[in-house]
Design a protein around this motif. Sequence first.
Motif, mmCIF file in Angstrom:
data_model
loop_
_atom_site.group_PDB
_atom_site.id
_atom_site.type_symbol
_atom_site.label_atom_id
_atom_site.label_comp_id
_atom_site.label_asym_id
_atom_site.label_seq_id
_atom_site.Cartn_x
_atom_site.Cartn_y
_atom_site.Cartn_z
ATOM 1 N N LEU A 154 -6.343 64.282 70.360
ATOM 2 C CA LEU A 154 -7.217 64.447 71.524
ATOM 3 C C LEU A 154 -7.319 63.151 72.322
ATOM 4 C CD1 LEU A 154 -10.183 66.616 70.186
ATOM 5 C CD2 LEU A 154 -8.438 67.285 71.847
ATOM 6 N N SER A 155 -7.506 62.045 71.628
ATOM 7 C CA SER A 155 -7.609 60.748 72.313
ATOM 8 C C SER A 155 -6.337 60.454 73.104
ATOM 9 C CB SER A 155 -7.866 59.626 71.305
ATOM 10 O OG SER A 155 -9.139 59.757 70.729
ATOM 11 N N ARG A 156 -5.192 60.699 72.485
ATOM 12 C CA ARG A 156 -3.913 60.452 73.152
ATOM 13 C C ARG A 156 -3.753 61.357 74.373
ATOM 14 N NH1 ARG A 156 0.372 63.296 72.813
ATOM 15 N NH2 ARG A 156 -0.126 64.246 70.801
ATOM 16 N N LEU A 157 -4.080 62.637 74.216
ATOM 17 C CA LEU A 157 -3.938 63.575 75.336
ATOM 18 C C LEU A 157 -4.900 63.240 76.480
ATOM 19 C CD1 LEU A 157 -3.488 66.898 73.342
ATOM 20 C CD2 LEU A 157 -1.735 65.681 74.667
ATOM 21 N N LEU A 158 -6.128 62.878 76.150
ATOM 22 C CA LEU A 158 -7.087 62.472 77.188
ATOM 23 C C LEU A 158 -6.551 61.267 77.956
ATOM 24 C CD1 LEU A 158 -10.375 62.844 75.126
ATOM 25 C CD2 LEU A 158 -9.848 64.110 77.230
ATOM 26 N N ALA A 159 -6.064 60.269 77.220
ATOM 27 C CA ALA A 159 -5.550 59.057 77.855
ATOM 28 C C ALA A 159 -4.298 59.355 78.690
ATOM 29 C CB ALA A 159 -5.247 58.000 76.801
ATOM 30 N N GLU A 160 -3.414 60.193 78.179
ATOM 31 C CA GLU A 160 -2.209 60.542 78.936
ATOM 32 C C GLU A 160 -2.555 61.283 80.223
ATOM 33 O OE1 GLU A 160 0.866 61.036 75.158
ATOM 34 O OE2 GLU A 160 0.245 62.812 76.277
ATOM 35 N N ALA A 190 -9.641 61.691 87.491
ATOM 36 C CA ALA A 190 -8.731 61.285 86.416
ATOM 37 C C ALA A 190 -9.237 61.792 85.069
ATOM 38 C CB ALA A 190 -8.568 59.766 86.400
ATOM 39 N N VAL A 191 -10.549 61.702 84.836
ATOM 40 C CA VAL A 191 -11.131 62.236 83.601
ATOM 41 C C VAL A 191 -10.890 63.742 83.531
ATOM 42 C CG1 VAL A 191 -13.310 62.696 82.408
ATOM 43 C CG2 VAL A 191 -12.815 60.400 83.241
ATOM 44 N N ALA A 192 -11.040 64.432 84.647
ATOM 45 C CA ALA A 192 -10.770 65.876 84.680
ATOM 46 C C ALA A 192 -9.325 66.154 84.284
ATOM 47 C CB ALA A 192 -11.088 66.452 86.057
ATOM 48 N N ALA A 193 -8.410 65.326 84.756
ATOM 49 C CA ALA A 193 -6.995 65.491 84.385
ATOM 50 C C ALA A 193 -6.822 65.282 82.880
ATOM 51 C CB ALA A 193 -6.123 64.523 85.174
ATOM 52 N N GLY A 194 -7.558 64.330 82.319
ATOM 53 C CA GLY A 194 -7.512 64.114 80.876
ATOM 54 C C GLY A 194 -8.062 65.300 80.104
ATOM 55 N N LEU A 195 -9.167 65.847 80.581
ATOM 56 C CA LEU A 195 -9.749 67.022 79.920
ATOM 57 C C LEU A 195 -8.793 68.206 79.976
ATOM 58 C CD1 LEU A 195 -13.448 66.744 81.164
ATOM 59 C CD2 LEU A 195 -12.626 66.422 78.819
ATOM 60 N N GLU A 196 -8.142 68.374 81.114
ATOM 61 C CA GLU A 196 -7.168 69.471 81.229
ATOM 62 C C GLU A 196 -6.023 69.287 80.245
ATOM 63 O OE1 GLU A 196 -6.577 71.563 85.243
ATOM 64 O OE2 GLU A 196 -6.895 69.440 85.767
#
Length: 192
Positions: free
Chosen positions: A62-68, A82-88
Amino acid sequence: MARWQPETTERLIVAAVDLFGEQGYDATTVAQIAERAGVTKSTFFRHFSDKRELLVAGQETLSRLLAEGIADAPANASPLQAVAAGLERASGAMGPTNRELGPRLKAAVEASTELQERDALKSVGLAAAMAAALLARGVPDPTAHLAAELGVLAFKRGFTQWIDGDRSDDRGFAHHALTALRELHAATTSLG
């Protein structure tokens, strides 16, 4: 007992959550979890260092996907966009098993101080991953940390709405997390 069966990690998590619900976290042993999952105790320890770690299974992913997701957001995206893109991006890791186990896991966490502490550390880890990704985009420090904390709140609120919501609602975790982020953003305007 089979040692190397497919989906061992998932079976261990399901077994643990079921046992936590049946007899409580403190009364559940690693040996019982392994037996319920159909694996040996040593197989359990190849997947998890202790029974608390079952709660954060997938945190690194999850951390990796959020950061990516944050890193890959358009250059002109605001910190919250950008946070929304991480959540997606992270929502891809949240499937039917997460939704099915969610209510039982939530109940286990609410019943155990130790699991509440581990859950809080998980939140800190997710926030740190998002803040680091935002800082790497050039977002100023206070803004990056605030946006990351809002992201964690949105993740948690979205998850709760997703697991407690109508099972016929097939919009998925991303919808709920992004809705929660929009609601939290709107709420910040009332802070004064």
